[in-house]
Scaffold this motif. Structure first.
Motif, PDB file in Angstrom:
ATOM      1  N   LYS A 170      23.708  45.057  41.855  1.00  0.00           N
ATOM      2  CA  LYS A 170      24.746  46.081  42.116  1.00  0.00           C
ATOM      3  C   LYS A 170      25.256  46.060  43.555  1.00  0.00           C
ATOM      4  O   LYS A 170      26.343  46.557  43.839  1.00  0.00           O
ATOM      5  CB  LYS A 170      24.164  47.470  41.823  1.00  0.00           C
ATOM      6  CG  LYS A 170      23.998  47.719  40.327  1.00  0.00           C
ATOM      7  CD  LYS A 170      23.418  49.096  40.073  1.00  0.00           C
ATOM      8  CE  LYS A 170      22.821  49.195  38.689  1.00  0.00           C
ATOM      9  NZ  LYS A 170      21.646  50.060  38.640  1.00  0.00           N
ATOM     10  N   SER A 171      24.462  45.524  44.474  1.00  0.00           N
ATOM     11  CA  SER A 171      24.804  45.591  45.892  1.00  0.00           C
ATOM     12  C   SER A 171      26.083  44.800  46.227  1.00  0.00           C
ATOM     13  O   SER A 171      26.377  43.775  45.620  1.00  0.00           O
ATOM     14  CB  SER A 171      23.633  45.025  46.707  1.00  0.00           C
ATOM     15  OG  SER A 171      24.008  44.870  48.029  1.00  0.00           O
ATOM     16  N   GLU A 172      26.802  45.327  47.211  1.00  0.00           N
ATOM     17  CA  GLU A 172      27.992  44.630  47.716  1.00  0.00           C
ATOM     18  C   GLU A 172      27.590  43.446  48.588  1.00  0.00           C
ATOM     19  O   GLU A 172      28.389  42.543  48.831  1.00  0.00           O
ATOM     20  CB  GLU A 172      28.812  45.576  48.610  1.00  0.00           C
ATOM     21  CG  GLU A 172      29.262  46.848  47.934  1.00  0.00           C
ATOM     22  CD  GLU A 172      30.577  46.661  47.210  1.00  0.00           C
ATOM     23  OE1 GLU A 172      31.560  46.331  47.881  1.00  0.00           O
ATOM     24  OE2 GLU A 172      30.601  46.821  45.967  1.00  0.00           O
ATOM     25  N   ALA A 173      26.338  43.475  49.088  1.00  0.00           N
ATOM     26  CA  ALA A 173      25.884  42.401  49.989  1.00  0.00           C
ATOM     27  C   ALA A 173      25.846  41.070  49.246  1.00  0.00           C
ATOM     28  O   ALA A 173      25.777  41.032  48.019  1.00  0.00           O
ATOM     29  CB  ALA A 173      24.511  42.746  50.545  1.00  0.00           C
ATOM     30  N   LYS A 174      25.857  39.993  50.025  1.00  0.00           N
ATOM     31  CA  LYS A 174      25.940  38.652  49.418  1.00  0.00           C
ATOM     32  C   LYS A 174      24.658  37.842  49.595  1.00  0.00           C
ATOM     33  O   LYS A 174      24.481  36.811  48.971  1.00  0.00           O
ATOM     34  CB  LYS A 174      27.115  37.866  50.050  1.00  0.00           C
ATOM     35  CG  LYS A 174      28.484  38.453  49.757  1.00  0.00           C
ATOM     36  CD  LYS A 174      28.924  38.114  48.334  1.00  0.00           C
ATOM     37  CE  LYS A 174      30.225  38.766  47.949  1.00  0.00           C
ATOM     38  NZ  LYS A 174      30.165  39.510  46.704  1.00  0.00           N
ATOM     39  N   GLU A 175      23.786  38.326  50.499  1.00  0.00           N
ATOM     40  CA  GLU A 175      22.563  37.551  50.756  1.00  0.00           C
ATOM     41  C   GLU A 175      21.357  38.477  50.767  1.00  0.00           C
ATOM     42  O   GLU A 175      21.427  39.601  51.276  1.00  0.00           O
ATOM     43  CB  GLU A 175      22.658  36.853  52.124  1.00  0.00           C
ATOM     44  CG  GLU A 175      23.702  35.765  52.167  1.00  0.00           C
ATOM     45  CD  GLU A 175      23.696  35.073  53.524  1.00  0.00           C
ATOM     46  OE1 GLU A 175      22.621  34.619  53.957  1.00  0.00           O
ATOM     47  OE2 GLU A 175      24.764  35.039  54.148  1.00  0.00           O
TER      48      GLU A 175
END
Ligand code: 13P
Ligand code: SF4
Length: 306
Positions: free
Chosen positions: A224-229
């Protein structure tokens, strides 16, 4: 036989023989693909209580198969590999708990589900990593004796500061391999990554986490996170599974040593032999043990679903 051929045979045989395949999240991806349900310990317990098939094959470790048997005593329950145990589940025995109960009679004994059926017979309520905080908050007694994982216990105690905790010195030999130095190194190599950790890690490691949760919790957070790493601090199979779930995100293991050899014992060929009726181990527990151990699992399911 190719992997695909073996998987097709497993899918055919499990249907023909009315077998439900449950797989813990730490199983390999080829096993995930033939399972009826994949999840964390709490999800597996819920599935075990409701699966309609007459045989349940647990791909995981022994305490998980015992939990299925306790919840479905009339079913045939198979453990995928007879030697797949959980070292933490075997760390403390019943005698120690009985002594502690004598010493602290006004404490509620909360057992991590990673315990033997025998140990559960003398505990009040079970918890899993995903349900522990919620369940402990709901227990009326302010005094909690938490066994056997002191790292999980410490993490729960921090989330529920109004209760008094007594912890015993046990823990997961796989998760405790991760150290604060590993965090420092991983943060340096991947400065934009979020750190997602399992609460079985040592408090000096969880202190740095962006998120702490069960295997399922870690996976849904990353999805769900917007983060990519993401740096993943739990058994390294989760790094691989996340790469399949989110091919456009990047996942790094916090430590390459975080491998649970017990979870890794089961192979697709073991699953194949189990559904053919030539492999695995059938779980047998005596009636008395089932009745006594079931109370604390039922209590977990009741409080967890309230
Ligand atoms: P969860 O499935 O609750 O995340 O627990 C992980 C574990 O170590 C199972 O042995
Ligand atoms: Fe047990 Fe740790 Fe392996 Fe989980 S990861 S099965 S707690 S040894």
């Amino acid at each position: 036989m190719t992997t695909r051929d073996m998987q097709d045979e497993i899918l055919r045989l499990k249907k023909e023989n009315d077998i439900c395949i449950l797989a813990h999240a730490y199983q390999s991806h080829d096993i995930w693909e033939v399972a009826d349900y994949v999840g964390d310990s709490f999800g597996l317990s819920e599935q075990a209580a409701t699966a309609p098939q007459k045989t349940v094959l647990m791909c995981g470790v022994r305490f998980m198969a015992e939990t299925v048997k306790i919840l479905s005593p009339n079913k045939t329950v198979l453990l995928s590999h007879p030697e797949a145990g959980c070292p933490m589940a075997d760390q403390i025995d019943k005698e120690l708990i009985l002594q502690m109960k004598d010493r602290y009679p006004d404490y509620t004994v909360v057992a991590y589900i990673n315990t033997t059926a025998d140990l559960k017979t003398v505990c009040d309520v079970c918890v899993t990593s995903s349900s522990a905080v919620k369940i402990v908050r709901k227990i009326e007694n302010p005094n909690i004796l938490f066994v056997p994982d002191c790292n999980l216990g410490d993490w729960v105690a921090k989330q529920v500061p109004d209760k008094n905790f007594k912890l015993v010195q046990g823990g997961c030999p796989t998760h405790v391999r991760m150290r604060a130095q590993d965090v420092e190194k991983a943060r340096k190599s991947h400065p934009d990554a979020l750190l997602l950790l399992h609460p079985e890690c040592h408090p000096t490691v969880t202190a740095f986490a962006d998120y702490v949760g069960s295997t399922t919790g870690i996976m849904s957070y990353a999805e769900k996170s917007e983060a990519k790493e993401f740096i993943i601090g739990t058994e390294n199979s989760i790094v691989q599974h996340l790469q399949f779930k989110c091919p456009d995100k990047k996942f790094y293991p916090l430590s390459r040593d975080c491998v649970c050899n017990n979870m890794k014992l089961t192979t697709l060929a073991d699953v194949y032999r189990c559904v053919k009726g030539t492999g695995g181990e059938e779980i047998h527990l005596n009636h008395d043990e089932i009745i006594k151990a079931r109370k604390c699992i039922d209590e977990m399911l009741r409080l967890g679903n309230e």
